[in-house]
Enzyme design. Structure first.
Site, PDB file in Angstrom:
ATOM      1  N   SER A  78       0.857  -1.201   0.000  1.00 33.16           N
ATOM      2  CA  SER A  78       0.000   0.000   0.000  1.00 33.16           C
ATOM      3  C   SER A  78       0.882   1.237   0.000  1.00 33.16           C
ATOM      4  O   SER A  78       2.084   1.173   0.297  1.00 33.16           O
ATOM      5  CB  SER A  78      -0.877  -0.022   1.256  1.00 33.16           C
TER       6      SER A  78
ATOM      7  N   TYR B 260      -3.891  -0.819   9.835  1.00 35.32           N
ATOM      8  CA  TYR B 260      -3.684  -1.007   8.394  1.00 35.32           C
ATOM      9  C   TYR B 260      -2.263  -0.572   8.018  1.00 35.32           C
ATOM     10  O   TYR B 260      -1.548  -1.276   7.293  1.00 35.32           O
ATOM     11  CB  TYR B 260      -4.720  -0.203   7.615  1.00 35.32           C
TER      12      TYR B 260
END
Length: 253
Positions: A145, A158
């Protein structure tokens, strides 16, 4: 010919979380390059199955809750039995929980870490053992990410999980390259998927994001398909432990 090294004809790819979004885009891209697909999903990936089969490739789905590591041995067994082998693993399945760090709950921490990191490692481990037993190596592609590089806002678990994905990608590559197993990752930028629905519906935050992207648009699942096919192919045989940012130039700013 050079283009032959990008072909995946006769290969079998296991793709987690491919019922929608980026997972569906990568499964479709792999199918277009010649792969048969084994999906691992909680919900039925009806649309993905139709799209893959429309490309002339086979698709089977394994229903499993990837929050639970105990399902991993059966996933590998079913996938290998279906096609006689596994050549490629795409660790795409993941979740995100949004909450201020000061209030973040242990449950939100554990859920995200379990599926985004713990399952990624132990599924990769199981598939690597399968690759070694087959004797021909294989490709593992993890999904990192932008928050593998940055801290983010209101997504501490996350961020932790995706930073760690980049780290374990390197660690696994270091140990498994000798078995002809390539482990790499793709770090998608800001993509128009279910995970970013809240961001895209927030006009102010969406404008801030777009203002920093040189490509001046949100990414799409199709933008990830090409890099995925490349990393899965013989063209990437000498790439190990690297994370490719597919971000429209976000990190360049």
């Amino acid at each position: 010919m050079l283009t032959d090294s990008f072909s995946l004809v006769g290969k079998v790819a296991l793709v987690t979380g491919c019922n929608t979004g980026l997972g569906q885009g990568m499964a479709l891209g792999l199918a277009q390059a010649g792969c048969d697909i084994v999906g691992v999903n909680l919900s039925q990936p009806t649309e993905t199955k139709e799209k893959v089969e429309a490309e002339g490739q086979q698709f089977i789905n394994i229903s499993a809750d990837l929050m639970l590591q105990e399902v991993i041995p059966d996933i590998v067994k079913q996938a290998a039995s279906a096609f006689g082998k596994i050549d490629i693993l795409v660790n795409n399945a993941g979740i995100i929980r949004r909450e201020n760090a000061i209030d973040f709950t242990e449950q939100n921490w554990d859920d995200v870490i379990n599926i985004n990191l713990k399952t990624v490692f132990f599924l990769s481990q199981a598939i690597a053992k399968q690759f070694i037993s087959q004797g021909k190596g294989g490709k593992i592609i993890n999904i990192a990410s932008m928050l593998s590089f940055q801290g983010g806002i209101r997504v501490p678990s996350y961020t932790a999980s995706k930073s760690a994905v980049m780290g374990i990608t390197r660690a696994m590559a270091n140990e498994w390259a000798k078995y002809n197993i390539n482990v790499n990752a793709i770090a998608p930028g800001y993509m128009a998927t279910n995970n970013t629905a809240a961001l895209r519906s927030d006009d102010e935050r969406s404008k801030e994001i777009l203002a920093r992207i040189p490509a001046q648009r949100w990414g799409t699942p199709a933008d990830i398909a090409g890099p995925c096919v490349f990393l899965a192919s013989a063209a990437a045989d000498y790439i190990n432990g690297y994370t490719i940012a597919v971000d429209g130039g976000w990190l360049a700013r």
